[in-house]
Design a protein around this motif. Structure first.
Motif, PDB file in Angstrom:
ATOM      1  N   SER A  24      -3.011  16.610   9.432  1.00 21.55           N
ATOM      2  CA  SER A  24      -4.136  16.293   8.564  1.00 21.55           C
ATOM      3  C   SER A  24      -4.406  17.468   7.629  1.00 21.55           C
ATOM      4  O   SER A  24      -3.986  18.600   7.883  1.00 21.55           O
ATOM      5  N   VAL A  25      -5.093  17.171   6.539  1.00 19.20           N
ATOM      6  CA  VAL A  25      -5.487  18.191   5.584  1.00 19.20           C
ATOM      7  C   VAL A  25      -6.983  18.073   5.340  1.00 19.20           C
ATOM      8  O   VAL A  25      -7.473  17.014   4.923  1.00 19.20           O
TER       9      VAL A  25
ATOM     10  N   ILE B 288       3.469  20.305   0.457  1.00 18.86           N
ATOM     11  CA  ILE B 288       2.894  20.304  -0.889  1.00 18.86           C
ATOM     12  C   ILE B 288       1.398  20.629  -0.859  1.00 18.86           C
ATOM     13  O   ILE B 288       0.949  21.587  -1.503  1.00 18.86           O
ATOM     14  N   LEU B 289       0.646  19.847  -0.103  1.00 17.30           N
ATOM     15  CA  LEU B 289      -0.792  20.126  -0.010  1.00 17.30           C
ATOM     16  C   LEU B 289      -1.019  21.384   0.820  1.00 17.30           C
ATOM     17  O   LEU B 289      -1.669  22.327   0.382  1.00 17.30           O
TER      18      LEU B 289
ATOM     19  N   PHE C  85       0.840  -1.201   0.000  1.00 20.41           N
ATOM     20  CA  PHE C  85       0.000   0.000   0.000  1.00 20.41           C
ATOM     21  C   PHE C  85       0.871   1.244   0.000  1.00 20.41           C
ATOM     22  O   PHE C  85       2.042   1.212   0.377  1.00 20.41           O
ATOM     23  N   ASP C  86       0.290   2.355  -0.451  1.00 27.15           N
ATOM     24  CA  ASP C  86       1.019   3.622  -0.430  1.00 27.15           C
ATOM     25  C   ASP C  86       0.311   4.630   0.468  1.00 27.15           C
ATOM     26  O   ASP C  86      -0.873   4.492   0.758  1.00 27.15           O
ATOM     27  N   VAL C  87       1.071   5.614   0.898  1.00 27.81           N
ATOM     28  CA  VAL C  87       0.522   6.682   1.739  1.00 27.81           C
ATOM     29  C   VAL C  87       1.127   8.016   1.338  1.00 27.81           C
ATOM     30  O   VAL C  87       2.291   8.095   0.939  1.00 27.81           O
ATOM     31  N   ASN C  88       0.333   9.062   1.429  1.00 29.47           N
ATOM     32  CA  ASN C  88       0.882  10.415   1.389  1.00 29.47           C
ATOM     33  C   ASN C  88       1.651  10.647   2.681  1.00 29.47           C
ATOM     34  O   ASN C  88       1.181  10.301   3.767  1.00 29.47           O
ATOM     35  N   THR C  89       2.821  11.226   2.580  1.00 28.86           N
ATOM     36  CA  THR C  89       3.677  11.412   3.745  1.00 28.86           C
ATOM     37  C   THR C  89       3.349  12.697   4.498  1.00 28.86           C
ATOM     38  O   THR C  89       2.659  13.584   3.983  1.00 28.86           O
ATOM     39  N   VAL C  90       3.882  12.789   5.705  1.00 30.42           N
ATOM     40  CA  VAL C  90       3.773  14.025   6.483  1.00 30.42           C
ATOM     41  C   VAL C  90       4.392  15.180   5.692  1.00 30.42           C
ATOM     42  O   VAL C  90       3.858  16.294   5.673  1.00 30.42           O
ATOM     43  N   TYR C  91       5.520  14.907   5.032  1.00 30.28           N
ATOM     44  CA  TYR C  91       6.174  15.948   4.217  1.00 30.28           C
ATOM     45  C   TYR C  91       5.220  16.489   3.156  1.00 30.28           C
ATOM     46  O   TYR C  91       5.120  17.712   2.971  1.00 30.28           O
ATOM     47  N   LYS C  92       4.519  15.620   2.457  1.00 32.14           N
ATOM     48  CA  LYS C  92       3.606  16.081   1.408  1.00 32.14           C
ATOM     49  C   LYS C  92       2.475  16.909   1.994  1.00 32.14           C
ATOM     50  O   LYS C  92       2.100  17.948   1.442  1.00 32.14           O
TER      51      LYS C  92
END
Length: 246
Positions: free
Chosen positions: A177-178, A150-151, A139-146
């Motif tokens: 969180s976003v 980025i977001l 599985f993949d995840v958006n990272t804390v960095y992103k």
């Protein structure tokens, strides 16, 4: 229902996703775990693009999603492809299958849609419960960095001939969180109709995810930068986990 309105526009907003290449990549990671076929669980399958690709590569696919709208789109996509895919309307953290699976995937940040650590743990527990020994979970995840860089609090605009979408983010530093608000303006016969969708994505520390996998019966095989077998870096925007059922 959550994401049901989003499901109408999801494929158009993600038309830059190269599903064939991503399916090849996930097959490569599964192969490194010794999995080259069998029953595959696609968690958070959405509109079914990845489910269809994996079925075309020889897997018997079970797609699970909490959104009826997403599953309706997936059902149509499976029908048009001629692939037989079992689709189930279930939450990831409470999946209940009819038997065991040989592998599981969760693509394009599905884990980030789980609202808290306990829900991540429950999801891993359910996947572990229904997975054969030696099975693989990728599985993949958006990272804390992103989320942070980025977001962040940014806004994005998508414009098509008959659709205009404004994507607005609100970054919460306290928990990484976003909050995402989508406004859709859809044109029909010269008239624009407005609709919307909102949801929250939660970023989790990669070491925490690794720990949860270990606690729920998985052996971590690797944490990679997206679409590579290179180790995820501090500035990786998406990290891909490969784990094997003990």
């Amino acid at each position: 229902m959550p994401y049901d309105n989003f499901s109408r526009f999801y494929d158009r907003l993600t038309d830059n996703v190269e599903y064939e290449k991503r399916a090849d990549y996930f097959c490569r990671l599964l192969s490194l775990c010794g999995i080259k076929g069998g029953i595959l669980l696609d968690l958070g399958c959405g509109t079914g693009s990845m489910s269809v690709k994996m079925a075309q590569k020889g897997f018997d696919v079970i797609g699970v999603d909490s959104s009826v709208g997403m599953l309706n789109a997936a059902r149509q996509k499976a029908f048009e492809s001629g692939e037989q895919i079992l689709l189930l309307n279930q939450e990831m953290q409470s999946i209940d299958l009819y038997g065991t699976v040989d592998c599981a995937i969760c693509v394009l940040d599905g884990i980030n849609h789980l609202p808290c650590v306990d829900d991540v743990r429950k999801t891993f527990e359910r996947v572990s419960l229904f997975m054969n020994k030696g099975g693989a979970f990728i599985f993949d995840v958006n990272t804390v960095y992103k989320h942070r860089e980025i977001l962040a609090d940014n806004a994005f605009v998508y414009e098509f001939d008959d659709l205009f979408c404004v994507w607005q983010n609100n970054y919460n530093e306290n928990d990484n969180s976003v909050d995402i608000l989508l406004d859709f303006f859809e044109e029909e016969d010269g008239v624009y109709y407005r609709s919307g969708e909102s949801f929250t994505e939660q970023a989790y520390d990669l070491d925490l995810i690794a720990s949860l996998l270990s606690e729920t019966g998985f052996e971590l095989m690797g944490v990679y930068d997206d679409m590579t077998t290179e180790k995820a870096a501090p500035d990786s925007e998406r990290a891909v986990f490969s784990a094997r059922k003990k």
